[in-house]
Design an enzyme around this catalytic site. Structure first.
Site, PDB file in Angstrom:
ATOM      1  CE  LYS A  20      -8.895 -42.691  -9.424  1.00 25.65           C
ATOM      2  NZ  LYS A  20      -9.436 -43.902  -9.156  1.00 25.65           N
ATOM      3  NE  ARG A  96     -10.806 -43.556  -1.612  1.00 21.05           N
ATOM      4  CZ  ARG A  96     -10.678 -44.213  -2.754  1.00 21.05           C
ATOM      5  NH1 ARG A  96     -11.542 -44.029  -3.719  1.00 21.05           N
ATOM      6  NH2 ARG A  96      -9.685 -45.053  -2.924  1.00 21.05           N
ATOM      7  NE  ARG A 130     -12.353 -55.590 -15.246  1.00 19.79           N
ATOM      8  CZ  ARG A 130     -12.198 -54.933 -14.091  1.00 19.79           C
ATOM      9  NH1 ARG A 130     -12.656 -55.475 -12.966  1.00 19.79           N
ATOM     10  NH2 ARG A 130     -11.617 -53.780 -14.077  1.00 19.79           N
ATOM     11  NE  ARG A 162     -13.667 -59.334 -10.313  1.00 20.06           N
ATOM     12  CZ  ARG A 162     -13.141 -58.337  -9.641  1.00 20.06           C
ATOM     13  NH1 ARG A 162     -12.454 -58.564  -8.548  1.00 20.06           N
ATOM     14  NH2 ARG A 162     -13.277 -57.094 -10.037  1.00 20.06           N
ATOM     15  NE  ARG A 173     -16.460 -50.032  -7.530  1.00 15.96           N
ATOM     16  CZ  ARG A 173     -15.385 -50.612  -8.078  1.00 15.96           C
ATOM     17  NH1 ARG A 173     -15.479 -51.801  -8.621  1.00 15.96           N
ATOM     18  NH2 ARG A 173     -14.222 -50.000  -8.060  1.00 15.96           N
TER      19      ARG A 173
END
Ligand SMILES: [Zn+2]
Length: 227
Positions: A20, A96, A130, A162, A173
């Site tokens: 986004k 948010r 990743r 990570r 999340r």
């Protein structure tokens, strides 16, 4: 017929790594309107030494605390009143929460809200694949694989995942994201402002669809078909 209102008050919603931010930036460049994100607003305020709010913002950010929602609301309200927003803006990272969405509709008229829709499964795949090296070079086991899964092709350092990219972290999340975002989406959907875009297509395809919708909106605003 002149436009009496800012035609491009645009909001971009979407989960983490939906792209986004990239889409918001492209639209901002295409229509020559500012790209507004709360992250940048906060960084800029913090850097303004003669702004009385700078210290307040810094005291939260430097201690890793969330800036209170009322303060963020005020900063966004100030930002969208600036001269460069005379035609509108492309905003991501705000609202948010449902409360922030309601606040925004009290202070201005949002023209269009784009939801860059990416399934949770695809987000998990994008993030958990990743790999990074200590120099910050980023690879993806599926989309831009290094020759050796364990070594950075650019600098030869070893690659690792990570903590933020680990499947459990991504899933929690996403849970946080859905808790607020689903209500925001419904809020804009009920007002007929929401356009859902399939974010699992190429960046170019996603951008084309957004531009097409915006041009349609603009044509109806200027009464294009009227003789
Ligand atoms: Zn490297």
């Amino acid at each position: 017929m002149p436009l009496n209102d800012k035609p491009f008050e645009l909001i971009f919603l979407g989960p983490p790594v939906s792209g986004k931010g990239t889409q918001t930036e492209l639209v901002a460049n295409t229509f020559d309107i500012p790209h507004i994100s709360t992250g940048v607003i906060l960084q800029n305020i913090k850097a303004e030494t003669n702004n009385p709010l700078a210290q307040e913002v810094a005291s939260y950010m430097d201690n890793g605390k969330l800036v209170p929602t009322e303060l963020v609301n005020r900063l966004v309200a100030d930002r969208i009143k600036k001269d460069d927003c005379s035609l509108g803006y492309a905003m991501d990272g705000f609202p948010r929460t449902l409360e922030q969405a309601q606040y925004l509709s009290q202070i201005t008229t949002v023209d269009r809200v784009f939801l860059i829709n990416v399934s949770d499964e695809a987000i998990v795949e994008r993030m958990s694949g990743r790999r990074v090296c200590k120099n910050g070079h980023t690879w993806h086991l599926k989309y831009s694989p290094p020759k050796d899964q364990l070594i950075c092709d650019t600098c030869g350092e070893s690659l690792f995942q990570r903590d933020d990219d680990k499947e459990e972290t991504v899933k929690s999340r996403l849970e946080v994201y859905h808790r607020e975002a689903d209500a925001i989406v419904k809020f804009y959907e009920e007002q007929g402002l929401l356009s859902k875009i399939n974010g699992e297509q190429s960046i170019e395809k996603v951008q084309q669809q957004i531009i097409k919708l915006l041009v349609t909106d603009l044509r109806s605003k200027i009464d294009w078909n009227k003789s």
